[in-house]
Design a protein around this motif. Structure first.
Motif, PDB file in Angstrom:
ATOM      1  N   ASP A  60       0.784  -1.168  -0.025  1.00 28.51           N
ATOM      2  CA  ASP A  60      -0.015  -0.038  -0.024  1.00 28.51           C
ATOM      3  C   ASP A  60       0.983   1.312   0.054  1.00 28.51           C
ATOM      4  O   ASP A  60       1.755   1.277   0.861  1.00 28.51           O
ATOM      5  CB  ASP A  60      -0.703  -0.071   1.392  1.00 28.51           C
ATOM      6  CG  ASP A  60      -1.775   1.039   1.222  1.00 28.51           C
ATOM      7  OD1 ASP A  60      -3.083   0.693   1.718  1.00 28.51           O
ATOM      8  OD2 ASP A  60      -1.430   2.320   0.788  1.00 28.51           O
ATOM      9  N   LEU A  61       0.712   2.092  -1.021  1.00 32.10           N
ATOM     10  CA  LEU A  61       1.679   3.507  -0.924  1.00 32.10           C
ATOM     11  C   LEU A  61       0.970   4.343   0.220  1.00 32.10           C
ATOM     12  O   LEU A  61      -0.020   4.377   0.474  1.00 32.10           O
ATOM     13  CB  LEU A  61       1.258   4.071  -2.362  1.00 32.10           C
ATOM     14  CG  LEU A  61       1.721   3.011  -3.473  1.00 32.10           C
ATOM     15  CD1 LEU A  61       1.635   3.809  -4.914  1.00 32.10           C
ATOM     16  CD2 LEU A  61       3.322   2.862  -3.514  1.00 32.10           C
ATOM     17  N   ASP A  86      -4.010   2.486  -5.120  1.00 31.07           N
ATOM     18  CA  ASP A  86      -2.477   2.229  -4.566  1.00 31.07           C
ATOM     19  C   ASP A  86      -2.282   1.207  -3.566  1.00 31.07           C
ATOM     20  O   ASP A  86      -1.444   1.144  -2.558  1.00 31.07           O
ATOM     21  CB  ASP A  86      -2.456   3.454  -3.550  1.00 31.07           C
ATOM     22  CG  ASP A  86      -3.134   3.606  -2.602  1.00 31.07           C
ATOM     23  OD1 ASP A  86      -3.990   3.241  -2.529  1.00 31.07           O
ATOM     24  OD2 ASP A  86      -2.579   4.234  -1.379  1.00 31.07           O
ATOM     25  N   LYS A 116       3.114   1.532   8.631  1.00 29.73           N
ATOM     26  CA  LYS A 116       3.086   2.418   7.854  1.00 29.73           C
ATOM     27  C   LYS A 116       3.617   3.748   8.763  1.00 29.73           C
ATOM     28  O   LYS A 116       3.306   3.793  10.041  1.00 29.73           O
ATOM     29  CB  LYS A 116       1.798   3.078   7.495  1.00 29.73           C
ATOM     30  CG  LYS A 116       1.376   2.633   6.217  1.00 29.73           C
ATOM     31  CD  LYS A 116      -0.106   2.827   5.919  1.00 29.73           C
ATOM     32  CE  LYS A 116      -0.562   2.234   4.588  1.00 29.73           C
ATOM     33  NZ  LYS A 116       0.202   3.155   3.456  1.00 29.73           N
TER      34      LYS A 116
HETATM   35 CA    CA Z   1      -2.469   4.040   0.673  1.00 33.59          CA
END
Ligand code: CA
Ligand code: DCP
Length: 406
Positions: free
Chosen positions: A9-10, A104, A158
């Motif tokens: 996941d970006l 994304d 993240k």
């Molecule tokens: Ca994202």
């Protein structure tokens, strides 16, 4: 052998694309979605801006109150679509078992790929590096034996993270996390679970399966499985479209024929562009209308010859529209057009007469320009009427539903 599934996941996707194009924005308080004095909501906020409480979906005005010094950017969808394509291409180089989930975000089944890369962990490091080198974008990766745990691992890691959950550790990894981390658990489900004394994922399986089923139906069973870290869902590469369609609901119900036709033209051109992009021909054209009282009708016409031309789709749509309107006097609430019975490939050119050939060349030229500059770069005669209705690029990012699905 235990599966190895990656979820990639970006990070702060729209913001990161803007930062890659303008490095002076890096490390700053950046919000993509629009100017703070405009209506509308935040699409993406940099991690620095999130510290002020800004998050996606929040009204821009509220975001600006929380953090007046943030840099607000309008954003433009073609840039994000382009970055998304290139992101997916990088992933596809690593494994053919690729399932894009949104612009994304994707799953990659990498079971058995250890030997090529040393380890799956090293493979993930290479993927992240390549995304950074080629696109200038940060990505987070979760690795686990199933989709749910891989996705949650990516989220927890993240930004710019990498987290692998060893096989057998899934349940203990999930146990301390709040229940709303599980996919499908929204505010409502969370509230009911809290009422039942369940706050963490680890507490979920302590409830008898029947009790969960009585509260949540079939989803109760799914929850029970996920909470124990069990998720056998396959990584499924996208299947070719069986049909392509576009529809729109009007702000105000209407019978204005010129307006209905113009809308049909716009939607038909979008359908035609996608059809040609997929290198398909259609045998059937379907018109969909919803009337003021919510009655919905579809009318279908089978073409004498397969086609991918905007003109054929539009002409057929108009013919079906005229017939439908002559049978019903109500105002129209929604209009849509679609094609189905798709077959592979373009027609043989020698089967076409000169004007059809010209039409085909024109369609291809239009597609080229649109691919380069976005959909609204060219609007043919009738769709010009729609400028006021679709003032944006006509692309989906204003809809706030980032998705590759149709
Ligand atoms: Ca994202
Ligand atoms: N998006 C949007 N409106 C929303 C949510 C998302 O337009 N309500 C768009 C902008 C995001 C992109 O989709 O950049 C991806 O959504 P994500 O939920 O993955 O959010 P981000 O990538 O921005 O941040 P994160 O780092 O949390 O993944």
């Amino acid at each position: 052998m235990a599966r190895r599934i990656m979820h990639i996941d970006l990070d702060a996707f729209f913001v990161s694309v803007e930062q890659a194009l303008k490095p002076e924005l890096k490390g700053k308080l950046v919000v993509v979605g629009g100017r703070p004095d405009k209506r509308g909501v935040v699409a993406s906020a940099s991690y620095e801006a999130r510290k002020f409480g800004i998050h996606a979906g929040m009204p821009l005005a509220a975001a600006s109150r929380l953090c007046p010094q943030a840099i607000f950017i309008e954003g433009s969808f073609p840039k994000y679509r382009d970055a998304s394509h290139r992101f997916m291409e990088i992933l596809a180089d690593f494994s053919p078992f690729l399932e894009p989930v949104s612009l994304d975000e994707a799953y990659l089944d990498v079971t058995g790929f250890e030997s090529i890369h040393g380890s799956i962990h090293q493979m993930a490091t290479k993927i992240k590096q390549q995304i950074k080198d080629e696109l200038g974008l940060p990505a987070s990766v979760g690795i686990a034996s199933g989709k749910v745990v891989a996705k949650i691992a990516a989220e927890l890691s993240k930004p710019d993270g990498l987290l692998e959950v060893a096989s057998g550790e899934e349940r203990s990894f999930l146990a301390p996390l709040p229940v709303d981390k599980l996919p499908g658990v929204g505010k409502k489900t969370e509230q009911i679970l809290r009422g039942l004394g369940i706050n963490t994922i680890g507490e979920l399986p302590t409830m008898p399966l029947d009790a969960l089923k009585s509260h949540f139906g079939a989803f109760g069973e799914v929850l029970h499985r996920y909470a124990r870290g069990i998720d056998d869902r396959k990584v499924e590469p996208p299947v070719a479209a069986k049909s392509i369609s576009r529809e729109t609901t009007f702000g105000k119900d209407t019978r204005d024929r010129a307006f209905l036709k113009a809308t049909l033209r716009y939607l038909g051109e979008r359908v035609g562009a996608e059809l040609r992009q997929e290198n398909k021909q259609a045998k059937c054209v379907t018109l969909k209308l919803r009337y003021a009282d919510f009655t919905t009708i579809t009318r279908r016409h089978t073409l004498s010859q397969t086609s991918d031309s905007d003109q054929t789709i539009f002409d057929t749509g108009i013919m079906l529209l005229k017939k439908a309107l002559s049978q019903e006097r109500q105002l129209v609430r929604l209009i849509g057009i679609g094609v189905s019975n798709l077959v592979e490939g373009g027609r043989q050119l020698d089967m076409l007469d000169a004007s059809a050939q010209r039409q085909e060349q024109l369609n291809k030229a239009i597609d080229r320009i649109r691919n380069k500059y976005g959909f609204s770069a060219i609007q043919t005669g009738r769709t010009l009427l729609l400028k006021d209705i679709f003032p944006e690029t006509g692309e989906g990012y204003k809809l706030q539903t980032p998705s590759l699905s149709r």
